[in-house]
Design an enzyme around this catalytic site. Structure first.
Site, mmCIF file in Angstrom:
data_model
loop_
_atom_site.group_PDB
_atom_site.id
_atom_site.type_symbol
_atom_site.label_atom_id
_atom_site.label_comp_id
_atom_site.label_asym_id
_atom_site.label_seq_id
_atom_site.Cartn_x
_atom_site.Cartn_y
_atom_site.Cartn_z
ATOM 1 N N LEU A 1 -10.922 9.159 4.002
ATOM 2 C CA LEU A 1 -9.770 9.028 2.972
ATOM 3 C C LEU A 1 -8.646 8.347 3.596
ATOM 4 C CD1 LEU A 1 -9.727 12.851 1.570
ATOM 5 C CD2 LEU A 1 -10.993 10.980 0.993
ATOM 6 N N GLY B 1 -11.237 4.535 -8.387
ATOM 7 C CA GLY B 1 -10.183 3.399 -8.156
ATOM 8 C C GLY B 1 -10.778 2.282 -8.620
ATOM 9 N N ASP C 1 -13.190 -0.804 -6.949
ATOM 10 C CA ASP C 1 -14.664 -0.860 -7.498
ATOM 11 C C ASP C 1 -14.817 -0.968 -8.992
ATOM 12 O OD1 ASP C 1 -15.846 -0.386 -4.673
ATOM 13 O OD2 ASP C 1 -14.626 1.228 -4.616
ATOM 14 N N GLY D 1 -5.561 5.302 -0.891
ATOM 15 C CA GLY D 1 -6.234 4.931 -2.320
ATOM 16 C C GLY D 1 -6.811 6.183 -3.011
ATOM 17 N N HIS D 2 -7.430 6.920 -2.140
ATOM 18 C CA HIS D 2 -7.932 8.331 -2.530
ATOM 19 C C HIS D 2 -6.783 9.218 -3.088
ATOM 20 C CE1 HIS D 2 -11.353 6.747 0.365
ATOM 21 N NE2 HIS D 2 -12.138 7.098 -0.761
ATOM 22 N N SER E 1 -9.550 0.512 1.576
ATOM 23 C CA SER E 1 -10.945 0.713 1.735
ATOM 24 C C SER E 1 -11.338 1.506 2.913
ATOM 25 C CB SER E 1 -11.779 -0.676 1.694
ATOM 26 O OG SER E 1 -13.149 -0.570 2.153
#
Ligand code: PAF
Length: 281
Positions: free
Chosen positions: A24, A138, A141, A27-28, A176
């Site tokens: 993680l 997100g 992707d 972003g997560h 990422s």
């Protein structure tokens, strides 16, 4: 998980769901924050899904940091963590696959054959187990988000698919889990994806509407970075993912680049409002 989720739903609560493959990053956690703002309880999953990796991809060495991840999720306020093992998700004799035709073969799907079949299959299974009101993904992707929205629409799923903004490092690199593979020279070079898309953003702000010229400028910038091997740079309709020659409605400029052994992707969302084009990196 099915039993707990069923009980929660029976209380009338609306579940927010954040599916992840772990490792993680910020972003997560921003997906978790969006879920917490709109739903209660919030359920996250961690499952490194073997079926979305090609035979020569990094499934074996994909970063697995379960202890740190579960601590981060707990600290962030996630109520439940679902972390099944591969045999639970794909028991012996498993035979059913989900494929979203027409959106899965291009772009990432051309380079990573079978990738989206693995993604949509596991996401449908997770959505079926948890049955959330909303599930959060997100926009880094972007193709994955579009395909999952189409699947939810086509299969009459009750869950709303929410695609959240990209979270970036201070120098623009999109967050990422694979960024940890980059050495320091590669890490510096990796900002080329952001810089190329930012160049496109600036030219659109100055009135450029010709998609072919925008695409050519992105490709030229990517090629100028000695450590980058560009795989694709495309400008597509955000709904159909088909190439466009002029900006219209919502479009995506999408790039994929190999830097050393690492594949990185990024995109710029271009939306039309009252004749003006607004961009989101
Ligand atoms: O985006 C990801 O992390 C994965 O593709 C997902 C959606 C969790 C499915 O394995």
């Amino acid at each position: 998980m099915k039993q707990s989720a069923r009980q929660v739903r029976a209380d009338g609560s609306s579940i927010g769901f954040v599916p992840t493959m772990g490792a993680l990053h910020a972003g997560h956690l921003s997906l978790v924050r969006s879920a917490l703002a709109e739903c209660h309880p919030v359920i996250a999953s961690i499952f490194v899904n073997p079926t979305q990796f090609g035979p020569h991809e990094d499934f074996q060495k994909y970063p697995r940091t379960m202890e740190a991840d579960s601590q981060q999720l707990e600290d962030a306020g996630v109520d439940y963590l679902f972390a099944p093992d591969a045999l639970e998700m794909y028991p012996r004799g498993f035979r059913t696959w989900v494929n979203v035709e027409g959106l899965s073969e291009c772009l990432e799907g051309r380079v990573r054959q079978g990738h989206f079949r693995g993604v949509t299959t596991v996401v449908l299974k997770l959505l079926e187990i948890v049955q959330p009101q909303k599930a959060y993904f997100g926009r880094k992707d972007a193709q994955q988000g579009r395909i999952i929205q189409q699947m939810a629409r086509d299969l009459h799923l009750d869950s709303e698919i929410v695609v959240c903004p990209i979270v970036r490092e201070p120098d623009g690199l999109a967050m990422s889990s694979r960024n940890v593979y980059l050495n320091s020279d590669e890490r510096r070079a990796a900002t080329i994806l952001f810089r190329a898309l930012d160049g496109a953003r600036a030219s659109i702000a100055h009135g450029e509407r010709d998609a072919l010229r925008i695409k050519a400028a992105i490709r030229e910038m990517l090629r100028a970075e000695p450590l980058a091997e560009p795989e694709y740079a495309e400008l597509v309709d955000a709904e159909t993912l088909e190439s466009v020659t002029r900006l219209r409605r919502a479009c995506l400029a999408l790039v994929a680049v190999r830097i050393g052994r690492v594949r990185l992707i990024d995109n710029l969302l271009i939306e039309e409002r009252d004749g003006a084009f607004l961009t989101k990196l």
